[in-house]
Each structure stands twice: as structure tokens, then as C-alpha cells.
Design an enzyme around this catalytic site. Structure first.
Site, PDB file in Angstrom:
ATOM      1  N   GLU A 148     -35.919  48.678 -25.498  1.00 25.90           N
ATOM      2  CA  GLU A 148     -35.152  48.860 -24.370  1.00 25.90           C
ATOM      3  C   GLU A 148     -35.720  49.699 -23.165  1.00 25.90           C
ATOM      4  O   GLU A 148     -35.751  50.941 -23.182  1.00 25.90           O
ATOM      5  CB  GLU A 148     -33.894  49.608 -24.856  1.00 25.90           C
ATOM      6  CG  GLU A 148     -33.097  48.657 -25.986  1.00 25.90           C
ATOM      7  CD  GLU A 148     -31.696  49.340 -25.849  1.00 25.90           C
ATOM      8  OE1 GLU A 148     -30.688  48.252 -25.860  1.00 25.90           O
ATOM      9  OE2 GLU A 148     -31.374  50.348 -26.086  1.00 25.90           O
ATOM     10  N   GLY A 159     -28.035  49.387 -18.501  1.00 24.63           N
ATOM     11  CA  GLY A 159     -26.902  49.723 -17.708  1.00 24.63           C
ATOM     12  C   GLY A 159     -27.035  49.697 -15.939  1.00 24.63           C
ATOM     13  O   GLY A 159     -26.153  50.346 -15.372  1.00 24.63           O
ATOM     14  N   LYS A 172     -21.169  51.561 -27.155  1.00 25.37           N
ATOM     15  CA  LYS A 172     -21.282  53.037 -26.641  1.00 25.37           C
ATOM     16  C   LYS A 172     -19.913  53.732 -27.001  1.00 25.37           C
ATOM     17  O   LYS A 172     -19.034  53.270 -27.638  1.00 25.37           O
ATOM     18  CB  LYS A 172     -21.677  52.855 -25.253  1.00 25.37           C
ATOM     19  CG  LYS A 172     -23.067  52.023 -25.244  1.00 25.37           C
ATOM     20  CD  LYS A 172     -23.708  52.426 -23.974  1.00 25.37           C
ATOM     21  CE  LYS A 172     -25.141  51.478 -23.896  1.00 25.37           C
ATOM     22  NZ  LYS A 172     -25.801  51.717 -22.922  1.00 25.37           N
ATOM     23  N   SER A 188     -29.520  45.528 -20.024  1.00 22.05           N
ATOM     24  CA  SER A 188     -28.864  44.569 -19.194  1.00 22.05           C
ATOM     25  C   SER A 188     -28.836  43.020 -19.487  1.00 22.05           C
ATOM     26  O   SER A 188     -29.135  42.260 -18.662  1.00 22.05           O
ATOM     27  CB  SER A 188     -29.456  44.808 -17.565  1.00 22.05           C
ATOM     28  OG  SER A 188     -29.160  46.060 -17.151  1.00 22.05           O
ATOM     29  N   GLU A 215     -30.153  57.199 -24.518  1.00 22.42           N
ATOM     30  CA  GLU A 215     -29.052  57.998 -24.201  1.00 22.42           C
ATOM     31  C   GLU A 215     -29.041  59.323 -25.326  1.00 22.42           C
ATOM     32  O   GLU A 215     -28.921  60.410 -24.865  1.00 22.42           O
ATOM     33  CB  GLU A 215     -27.951  57.476 -24.214  1.00 22.42           C
ATOM     34  CG  GLU A 215     -27.825  56.411 -23.086  1.00 22.42           C
ATOM     35  CD  GLU A 215     -26.769  55.298 -23.230  1.00 22.42           C
ATOM     36  OE1 GLU A 215     -26.018  55.161 -24.195  1.00 22.42           O
ATOM     37  OE2 GLU A 215     -26.951  54.314 -22.470  1.00 22.42           O
ATOM     38  N   HIS A 263     -31.596  56.024 -29.655  1.00 23.46           N
ATOM     39  CA  HIS A 263     -31.212  55.055 -28.506  1.00 23.46           C
ATOM     40  C   HIS A 263     -31.690  56.187 -27.337  1.00 23.46           C
ATOM     41  O   HIS A 263     -31.487  57.511 -27.255  1.00 23.46           O
ATOM     42  CB  HIS A 263     -29.724  54.934 -28.292  1.00 23.46           C
ATOM     43  CG  HIS A 263     -29.295  54.106 -27.173  1.00 23.46           C
ATOM     44  ND1 HIS A 263     -29.115  54.771 -25.820  1.00 23.46           N
ATOM     45  CD2 HIS A 263     -29.110  52.915 -27.038  1.00 23.46           C
ATOM     46  CE1 HIS A 263     -28.930  53.679 -24.952  1.00 23.46           C
ATOM     47  NE2 HIS A 263     -28.860  52.645 -25.602  1.00 23.46           N
ATOM     48  N   ASN A 303     -23.690  47.008 -28.660  1.00 21.81           N
ATOM     49  CA  ASN A 303     -23.535  48.389 -28.631  1.00 21.81           C
ATOM     50  C   ASN A 303     -22.567  49.077 -27.933  1.00 21.81           C
ATOM     51  O   ASN A 303     -22.506  48.889 -26.475  1.00 21.81           O
ATOM     52  CB  ASN A 303     -24.924  49.056 -28.126  1.00 21.81           C
ATOM     53  CG  ASN A 303     -24.958  50.589 -27.998  1.00 21.81           C
ATOM     54  OD1 ASN A 303     -23.934  51.092 -28.506  1.00 21.81           O
ATOM     55  ND2 ASN A 303     -25.810  51.066 -27.251  1.00 21.81           N
TER      56      ASN A 303
HETATM   57  P1  PGA Z   1     -26.786  47.255 -21.265  1.00 20.07           P
HETATM   58  O1  PGA Z   1     -27.040  48.505 -22.522  1.00 20.07           O
HETATM   59  O2  PGA Z   1     -26.941  45.950 -21.955  1.00 20.07           O
HETATM   60  O3  PGA Z   1     -25.569  47.947 -20.755  1.00 20.07           O
HETATM   61  O4  PGA Z   1     -27.779  47.781 -20.270  1.00 20.07           O
HETATM   62  C1  PGA Z   1     -28.115  48.292 -23.301  1.00 20.07           C
HETATM   63  C2  PGA Z   1     -28.256  49.492 -24.263  1.00 20.07           C
HETATM   64  O5  PGA Z   1     -28.016  50.630 -24.173  1.00 20.07           O
HETATM   65  O6  PGA Z   1     -28.291  49.463 -25.666  1.00 20.07           O
END
Ligand code: PGA
Length: 259
Positions: A167, A173, A10, A211, A97, A95, A8
Site C-alpha cells: 500500500e 485515502g 478502519k 484508493s 496508519e 498498516h 478495511n
Molecule cells: P483506501 O485505504 O482504499 O481508502 O485508500 C486503503 C487502506 O488503508 O487499507
């Protein structure tokens, strides 16, 4: 079940960088992890670029969000039909976010999932609890609610054509990953929940995200109910992403030795 590793990206990447990243990933994955499905979900403007670079590779691509609408007066939205024109396989929906920054509800996420499926895309439905919810012991209640609220609005046939990504919001992140056993427990209960709805839902893939890196990927993938990963930050580094894909391969030692 074949493992699925999805990057992903982003809101990252520019045309020149993408060319290098896509080229490096597809080149390295030609020679390894043949039993793993790899995909990248990229920003909308680069779909044509992904299609051109990845078309002859075995890597799939997709989008990070999709409109709940078919077409029409929806400024700024991108439809599933448009994504399908560029050969997308996947659409991430819900997601954390987007849930947070765009106030997305389960109803909207279900509509987006349905649109994706109608146009031949596989929705990757994201769920996960916040740190406060975990600390309050509410993880299971929260993720069950998120699954039920979306699946209640989908037909059984639609539900079968989804992927779920668990997640934990506190792990996204932050560099903090759920311990493999912790993630496994949640996955196992989600699987049981799906099976209690209909036994055919046992084949819905359950990805873990938050992560994921090459250092923790193998331990996560060893868990019986973790069918792959949704990878954010680490998917922007081609070597890291490929190492994660290789960690998902059952022929890991062999491919590691060769590559
Ligand atoms: P990350 O993000 O691996 O940077 O923690 C995962 C995601 O948001 O899909």
C-alpha cells in the site's frame, strides 16, 4: 491463485449501519464472484456482530490490528486468541496508519504476525513507501527492507502463512492509485524477493491497496502479480465493494450480466 479482496473499515461504522452493510455484501456475493475470496476487517467491538451475520455466508472477517502479547496486563490491547474466539480469519498488521500513529516497528509487526499465526489467523502485513521515498527513487529499497525486516524474524513456515499488502502511503485515502503497471512492477519484485528467500514463498498472496475503486480494480487485477486488494474507503459502500470483488472474478462478464 484465487484472488482475495479484503475490506478495511478502519474506525467506521455503528451497529445499525454494519448490519445493513454486512447484509448487503453477503447477499450480493451469494450470487456473484464465487471464485473470489472476500473478507472484511472490522473494528473490534463488532466482531460478534460480524460473526452472527457472516457465519453462514462465504465472506470471512478479521481484525485491523492484534496485540503482540499473549495475554495479561496490556490495557486496551486485544489478543489473537480473543479474535479467534469470534471466528476471525485475518488480522491486518503494520498498516501505515499504525506505523505512523503508533510508531510500530518491524520487530513489533513480526511479533504481531507470529501471535496471529499461532492462533490460526492469517496476518495481512502492510508495507509501502511514502511520497518522498517514491520521489527519491527509494520505493524498492523501502518495501524490500520492510519485507525483509519482518520475514527475518519469522520462520519459513510462518512466512508461508502470511499475506502481504503493498500500500503506497501516498495512495491511501487520497484518491491517487498507483498505475497498474507501477504497482505490478513493485509486486513482481516483491515476489522475486520472496522466491529468493525460498521458492515455496511464491504462493504468498500479494494484495495491492491504496484508493482501490471499482473503476481501477479490473486493471489492477489483470496484472500477473496482483493477487487481490486491501480496500479502505470503497469497502464502506456495499455496491462498490461487491463491484471490486466481481472485478477480481475470472468469470466477470458472466456474473455482471446475471446480477
Ligand atoms: P483506501 O485505504 O482504499 O481508502 O485508500 C486503503 C487502506 O488503508 O487499507
Amino acid at each position: 491463485m484465487i484472488k482475495l479482496v479484503v475490506g478495511n473499515w478502519k474506525m467506521n461504522g455503528r451497529a445499525d449501519e454494519n448490519k445493513l452493510l454486512l447484509g448487503a455484501i453477503s447477499g450480493q456475493l451469494e450470487r456473484s464472484a464465487a471464485d473470489v475470496e472476500a473478507a472484511v476487517c472490522i473494528p473490534f467491538p463488532y466482531l460478534a456482530q460480524a460473526e452472527a451475520v457472516l457465519d453462514t455466508s462465504r465472506i470471512s472477517w478479521g481484525i485491523q490490528d492484534v496485540s503482540a502479547q499473549l495475554n495479561g496486563a496490556f490495557t486496551g490491547e486485544v489478543s489473537a486468541m480473543m479474535a479467534a474466539d469470534f471466528g476471525c480469519t485475518y488480522a491486518i498488521v503494520g498498516h501505515s496508519e499504525r506505523r505512523k500513529n503508533h510508531c510500530e516497528t518491524s520487530t513489533l509487526i513480526a511479533q504481531k504476525s507470529r501471535r496471529a499465526i499461532e492462533h490460526g489467523l492469517v496476518p495481512i502485513i502492510c508495507i509501502g513507501e511514502s511520497r518522498e521515498q517514491r520521489e527519491a527513487g527509494a520505493t524498492e529499497r523501502v518495501v524490500f527492507r520492510q519485507v525483509q525486516d519482518v520475514f527475518d524474524l519469522l520462520s519459513l513456515d510462518e512466512a508461508r502463512r502470511t499475506v502481504i499488502a503493498y500500500e503506497p502511503v501516498w495512495a491511501i485515502g487520497t484518491g491517487k492509485t498507483a498505475r497498474p503497471q507501477e504497482a505490478q512492477e513493485v509486486h513482481e519484485h516483491i515476489r522475486e524477493l520472496l522466491i529468493s528467500r525460498d521458492s515455496s514463498l511464491c504462493n504468498v498472496k500479494l494484495l495491492y491497496g491504496g484508493s482501490v475503486k471499482s473503476e481501477n480494480a479490473a486493471d489492477l487485477f489483470e496484472q500477473p502479480d496482483i493477487d487481490g486488494a486491501l480496500v479502505g474507503g470503497a469497502s464502506l459502500d456495499p455496491d462498490e465493494f461487491v463491484r471490486i470483488c466481481r472485478a477480481a472474478s475470472t468469470t466477470r462478464e458472466e456474473t455482471d450480466a446475471k446480477v
